[in-house]
Design a protein around this motif. Structure first.
Motif, PDB file in Angstrom:
ATOM      1  N   VAL A   1      35.641  31.437  28.864  1.00 49.23           N
ATOM      2  CA  VAL A   1      35.200  32.115  30.079  1.00 49.23           C
ATOM      3  C   VAL A   1      36.374  32.900  30.643  1.00 49.23           C
ATOM      4  N   GLY A   2      36.091  34.093  31.161  1.00 46.95           N
ATOM      5  CA  GLY A   2      37.145  34.917  31.743  1.00 46.95           C
ATOM      6  C   GLY A   2      36.640  36.304  32.087  1.00 46.95           C
TER       7      GLY A   2
ATOM      8  N   LEU B   1      39.836  31.586  29.272  1.00 39.46           N
ATOM      9  CA  LEU B   1      40.161  30.168  29.163  1.00 39.46           C
ATOM     10  C   LEU B   1      39.247  29.623  28.087  1.00 39.46           C
ATOM     11  N   ARG B   2      39.837  28.977  27.062  1.00 37.23           N
ATOM     12  CA  ARG B   2      39.072  28.483  25.918  1.00 37.23           C
ATOM     13  C   ARG B   2      38.878  26.972  25.973  1.00 37.23           C
TER      14      ARG B   2
ATOM     15  N   VAL C   1      36.550  31.053  38.472  1.00 39.33           N
ATOM     16  CA  VAL C   1      37.335  32.193  38.012  1.00 39.33           C
ATOM     17  C   VAL C   1      37.507  33.147  39.192  1.00 39.33           C
ATOM     18  N   ALA C   2      38.762  33.412  39.558  1.00 43.21           N
ATOM     19  CA  ALA C   2      39.079  34.327  40.658  1.00 43.21           C
ATOM     20  C   ALA C   2      39.912  35.476  40.100  1.00 43.21           C
ATOM     21  N   TYR C   3      39.526  36.701  40.435  1.00 45.25           N
ATOM     22  CA  TYR C   3      40.220  37.882  39.897  1.00 45.25           C
ATOM     23  C   TYR C   3      40.421  38.911  40.995  1.00 45.25           C
TER      24      TYR C   3
ATOM     25  N   VAL D   1      32.973  37.384  31.531  1.00 44.84           N
ATOM     26  CA  VAL D   1      32.535  37.156  30.154  1.00 44.84           C
ATOM     27  C   VAL D   1      32.477  35.652  29.899  1.00 44.84           C
ATOM     28  N   VAL D   2      31.483  35.251  29.122  1.00 43.16           N
ATOM     29  CA  VAL D   2      31.313  33.867  28.687  1.00 43.16           C
ATOM     30  C   VAL D   2      30.949  33.925  27.209  1.00 43.16           C
ATOM     31  N   TYR D   3      31.504  33.000  26.405  1.00 34.84           N
ATOM     32  CA  TYR D   3      31.054  32.907  25.017  1.00 34.84           C
ATOM     33  C   TYR D   3      30.874  31.453  24.623  1.00 34.84           C
TER      34      TYR D   3
END
Length: 193
Positions: free
Chosen positions: A77-78, A100-101, A128-130, A159-161
């Motif tokens: 996620v990131g 982050l994996r 997640v903060a950006y 993004v999420v995978y």
């Protein structure tokens, strides 16, 4: 002539003024996802194999979203640009994503930037903060102190995978935990015609 009157009456009765105050929800985007990724639960849950971008970019100065690990496996996620390959996992191997994996590493540009002090487990919520300079992660509302630089000069998206049976559920509003001070949900840009 009678039909023309019906048409006029129909349009006169059904004129609606658009509601500019009601924003469309941010969700995972079926137009920008991996070939074997599956998006369910009204665009918030990702399973299968592949990644997905959100349908809206991070446009404001300080944006926040969360992702809950529903089921373990391979995940990340990131943030990413639209040029990222959502079929080539894991992400973070080039300059199109910082994530982050599942192995606890924050990776971007093919380099490990940080390692988490604790593992992420099923049921945990990743915040997640950006702010267009720094990307920060939190675990269950606690800052992980692993801030890293983002992607400079590019429009980025959440993004999420997932792979290996992982299931992730994104939250773009109605958060589990309060965002850091000054951060808020992703705002949707609107153009007035």
């Amino acid at each position: 002539m009678e039909c023309l009157g019906c048409i006029r009456a129909f349009f006169a009765a059904n004129q609606q003024i658009p509601e500019y105050s009601r924003l469309p929800p941010v969700h995972l985007d079926t137009h920008f996802m991996g070939e074997n990724a599956v998006i369910v639960k009204n665009g918030y849950r990702l399973c299968g194999t592949g990644g997905s971008l959100a349908n809206q970019p991070i446009a404001q100065n300080k944006a926040y979203f969360e992702v809950k690990l529903q089921q373990g496996g391979i995940w990340g996620v990131g943030i990413a640009t639209r040029e990222v390959d959502l079929n080539k996992l894991p992400l973070g191997t080039d300059y199109r994503s910082v994530v982050l994996r599942d192995d606890g590493c924050v990776v971007g540009g093919g380099q490990i930037r940080h390692r988490l002090p604790q593992p992420v487990q099923e049921g945990d919520v990743i915040g997640v903060a950006y702010d267009h300079v720094e990307l920060q992660f939190a675990l269950n509302g606690v800052d992980l102190q692993v801030a890293t630089s983002g992607i400079k000069g590019e429009e980025v998206y959440p993004v999420v995978y997932v792979d290996g049976g992982a299931v992730m559920e994104a939250a773009f509003s109605s958060f589990y935990h309060a965002p850091p001070a000054g951060y808020q949900r992703i705002l949707v840009e609107q153009s007035l015609l």
